[in-house]
Design a protein around this motif. Sequence first.
Motif, PDB file in Angstrom:
ATOM      1  N   VAL A 181       0.829  -1.291   0.365  1.00  0.00           N
ATOM      2  CA  VAL A 181       0.413   0.130  -0.206  1.00  0.00           C
ATOM      3  C   VAL A 181       0.544   1.436   0.350  1.00  0.00           C
ATOM      4  CG1 VAL A 181      -1.451  -0.906   0.762  1.00  0.00           C
ATOM      5  CG2 VAL A 181      -0.738  -0.368   2.770  1.00  0.00           C
TER       6      VAL A 181
ATOM      7  N   GLN B  91       2.722  -3.446  -7.889  1.00  0.00           N
ATOM      8  CA  GLN B  91       2.159  -4.611  -6.811  1.00  0.00           C
ATOM      9  C   GLN B  91       1.375  -5.891  -7.198  1.00  0.00           C
ATOM     10  OE1 GLN B  91       2.456  -4.937  -3.657  1.00  0.00           O
ATOM     11  NE2 GLN B  91       0.004  -6.592  -3.813  1.00  0.00           N
ATOM     12  N   TRP B  92       1.486  -6.773  -6.931  1.00  0.00           N
ATOM     13  CA  TRP B  92       1.136  -8.331  -7.526  1.00  0.00           C
ATOM     14  C   TRP B  92       0.391  -9.408  -6.468  1.00  0.00           C
ATOM     15  CZ3 TRP B  92       1.764 -13.268  -8.522  1.00  0.00           C
ATOM     16  CH2 TRP B  92       0.678 -14.091  -8.700  1.00  0.00           C
ATOM     17  N   GLU B  93      -0.508  -9.178  -5.513  1.00  0.00           N
ATOM     18  CA  GLU B  93      -0.994 -10.463  -4.296  1.00  0.00           C
ATOM     19  C   GLU B  93      -1.385 -11.662  -4.657  1.00  0.00           C
ATOM     20  OE1 GLU B  93      -0.415 -10.445  -1.076  1.00  0.00           O
ATOM     21  OE2 GLU B  93      -1.255 -12.800  -1.745  1.00  0.00           O
TER      22      GLU B  93
ATOM     23  N   GLY C 217       4.349   2.247   1.278  1.00  0.00           N
ATOM     24  CA  GLY C 217       5.142   2.619   2.439  1.00  0.00           C
ATOM     25  C   GLY C 217       6.187   3.241   1.735  1.00  0.00           C
TER      26      GLY C 217
ATOM     27  N   ASP D  79       2.836 -10.430 -11.575  1.00  0.00           N
ATOM     28  CA  ASP D  79       3.786 -10.910 -11.420  1.00  0.00           C
ATOM     29  C   ASP D  79       4.391 -10.322 -12.131  1.00  0.00           C
ATOM     30  OD1 ASP D  79       5.430 -12.636 -10.599  1.00  0.00           O
ATOM     31  OD2 ASP D  79       4.074 -14.425 -11.039  1.00  0.00           O
TER      32      ASP D  79
HETATM   33  C1  LIG Z   1       6.430  -6.952   2.047  1.00  0.00           C
HETATM   34  S1  LIG Z   1       4.916  -7.017   1.289  1.00  0.00           S
HETATM   35  C2  LIG Z   1       5.623  -5.367   1.357  1.00  0.00           C
HETATM   36  C3  LIG Z   1       4.709  -3.933   1.676  1.00  0.00           C
HETATM   37  C4  LIG Z   1       4.847  -2.390   1.519  1.00  0.00           C
HETATM   38  N1  LIG Z   1       6.434  -2.002   1.554  1.00  0.00           N
HETATM   39  C5  LIG Z   1       3.719  -1.497   1.769  1.00  0.00           C
HETATM   40  O1  LIG Z   1       4.506  -1.008   2.398  1.00  0.00           O
HETATM   41  O2  LIG Z   1       3.052  -2.329   2.239  1.00  0.00           O
HETATM   42  C6  LIG Z   1       5.185  -7.646  -0.183  1.00  0.00           C
HETATM   43  C7  LIG Z   1       4.725  -7.173  -1.399  1.00  0.00           C
HETATM   44  O3  LIG Z   1       5.195  -8.075  -1.977  1.00  0.00           O
HETATM   45  C8  LIG Z   1       3.715  -8.310  -2.890  1.00  0.00           C
HETATM   46  N2  LIG Z   1       4.249 -10.161  -4.080  1.00  0.00           N
HETATM   47  C9  LIG Z   1       4.473 -10.626  -3.897  1.00  0.00           C
HETATM   48  N3  LIG Z   1       4.897 -11.987  -4.648  1.00  0.00           N
HETATM   49  C10 LIG Z   1       4.727 -11.265  -5.600  1.00  0.00           C
HETATM   50  C11 LIG Z   1       5.247 -11.478  -7.075  1.00  0.00           C
HETATM   51  N4  LIG Z   1       5.374 -12.005  -7.238  1.00  0.00           N
HETATM   52  N5  LIG Z   1       5.003  -9.647  -8.075  1.00  0.00           N
HETATM   53  C12 LIG Z   1       4.545  -8.986  -7.362  1.00  0.00           C
HETATM   54  N6  LIG Z   1       4.447  -8.581  -5.952  1.00  0.00           N
HETATM   55  C13 LIG Z   1       4.391  -9.107  -5.488  1.00  0.00           C
HETATM   56  C14 LIG Z   1       3.235  -8.998  -2.413  1.00  0.00           C
HETATM   57  O4  LIG Z   1       1.340  -8.875  -2.776  1.00  0.00           O
HETATM   58  C15 LIG Z   1       2.975  -7.993  -0.834  1.00  0.00           C
HETATM   59  O5  LIG Z   1       2.355  -6.866  -0.884  1.00  0.00           O
END
Ligand SMILES: C[S@@+](CC[C@H](N)C(=O)[O-])C[C@H]1O[C@@H](n2cnc3c(N)ncnc32)[C@H](O)[C@@H]1O
Length: 434
Positions: A13, A47-49, A15, A73
Motif C-alpha cells: 500500500v 504490486q501483485w498479490e 510504505g 506478477d
Molecule cells: C512485504 S510486502 C511489502 C509491503 C510494502 N512495503 C508496503 O508498505 O505496503 C510484499 C508485497 O509483495 C507482493 N508480492 C508478492 N509476490 C509478488 C509478485 N510475484 N509480484 C509482485 N508483487 C508481489 C505482496 O502482495 C506484498 O504486497
Amino acid sequence: MSEIKVVELFAGVGGFRIGLEGWKGRSAFTGFEKKLNSHYKVIWGNQWEPSTKTQDAFYVYSSRFDGKHSNQDISKVIAEDFSQIPDHDMLVGGFPCQDYSVARTLNQAAGLKGKKGVLWWSIHKILEKKIEKRKPVKYLMLENVDRLLKSPATQRGRDFAIMLSSLANLGYAVEWRVINAADYGMPQRRRRVFFIGYHKSTPTYKKLLKLKDKRSWIMQDGVIADAFPVNNDSQTQPQIFKGNLSTSLLELTENFNKKAKSSPFKNSGIMINHEYLTIDTTPDFNGKETTLLDIIIKDENEIPSEYFIDENSLKSWNKLKGAKKEIRVSKDGFEYEYSEGSMVFPDALDKPSRTIVTGEGGSSPSRFKHVICSPISGRLRRLTPLELERLNMFPDNHTKLNYISDIKRAFFMGNALVVGIVDKLGRSFSKEIL
Ligand SMILES: C[S@@+](CC[C@H](N)C(=O)[O-])C[C@H]1O[C@@H](n2cnc3c(N)ncnc32)[C@H](O)[C@@H]1O
C-alpha cells in the motif's frame, strides 16, 4: 540530478513511497506536520498479490497515488514486457525472505538458476538487464525481515551471502543495518534489515572504494549511521569481523558456513568488491519514546462495538495469551512436549507496541493480536485499522476504502513497514547523493 527517479517493487500500500515522497508534501517522521522537501519521484510501481483473486493492496495504492502502477506478477513483467519498467535512478522494495540458493542449469551455457518464484532473482534480473542496456540503476533501498541475516538454519547466513555476492557481481556496494523502529522514538517494536546499494558508476561507490577506515562508514559517516546513530564511544568499540564472498554463487550455495552454528553477519555492515566488514552496533537515541497510549483513539464512541472483547470469549483470549506446557502430536505421529511463555495481556500502553503481524485483523481470539485496556472505561478491546496505520506511521485512514474489509486493512499493516524509517533514510540518502 535534481530529481531521483524511483521504481517501487512489491509496493503493497505504498510504505516506501510515503517515506520517500512524503504525503501531501509532509514528512511521515514528523506525523505529517512538517514539510519534507523531497527530491524523490516514484515513476513506476508494481504490486501483485499471488494468494488472492482480488488485488486490494493494488487498489489502495492506485486510489492514493497518481502515475503508472502495474498489477502483474513481477516475474511475468520481466519475462514478457520488460520495456514497461522505465529507466530509473533508484529501486526500492520490501521483498520476502526465501531460499536464495542456486543450481547449475541442465543446459550448461545458460549458467545458474535460482528457484522459481524467488523474488530476489526478480530484483536481480531488473538490475542486470538495466546494466546490459547501459542504464544501470544507481541506487537501491531494500527491506527484509532480520531473519535474512541468519537463514537458512542449516547454513547460517548463506542466503544473505548469496544476495551480497550477486550484488557485488553486478557492481554494487551495499551497507546494511537491522533497525528496530522503537529504538529511535517510533511507535512500534518492529525489527527489519534495511540495505542501501550504490552502483560502481556513482561517486559514493568510488568514495567507498578509496576509504581506508570502512568501520567509520558503519559507525558514523554512512547514510544509515547518519539517519540512525549508533554508540561510538572509543572506550567500548564493538568487535569488527571481516570476510570475503568472491567465490561463485554455486560454491556459496553448497558450502557457505556449513559447520558454524551462527551467522557471520552482524546487525550492521558494509560490502564492497565482495569484501565485507560487519559489526554489532547499538542504537544511540536520547529522544522521546512514542508509546501505544500516544497513538490510540481515546474516545470510545469512535470504536465500533465488535472491537470490544466480550465476556464469552475472554476465557479463550486468556488461554491463548497464557503460558502453556502440553503434549502435542507431530504430523508424523510423534508425541512431543510443547511449551511457550505468556504474552503481556493486555498489551502495555506505556511502551511502544509489539510488532503487527498479518493475522492482526478479525474478532477471533488470538495469541498475537493486540488487546488493550481502554484508559477511560477499563474495557478490553482490539486495535482498529486506523490505530494499526498509526503504528506504521501511515497517514490516518490511508487504507480505508468502501470495499476493503478491516481484516484486509490489518493484513496490509502486517505486511508494511514503519514509514518513518524510510523517511529518515531517504533524507540522509539524498544528502549523500545530490
Ligand atoms: C512485504 S510486502 C511489502 C509491503 C510494502 N512495503 C508496503 O508498505 O505496503 C510484499 C508485497 O509483495 C507482493 N508480492 C508478492 N509476490 C509478488 C509478485 N510475484 N509480484 C509482485 N508483487 C508481489 C505482496 O502482495 C506484498 O504486497
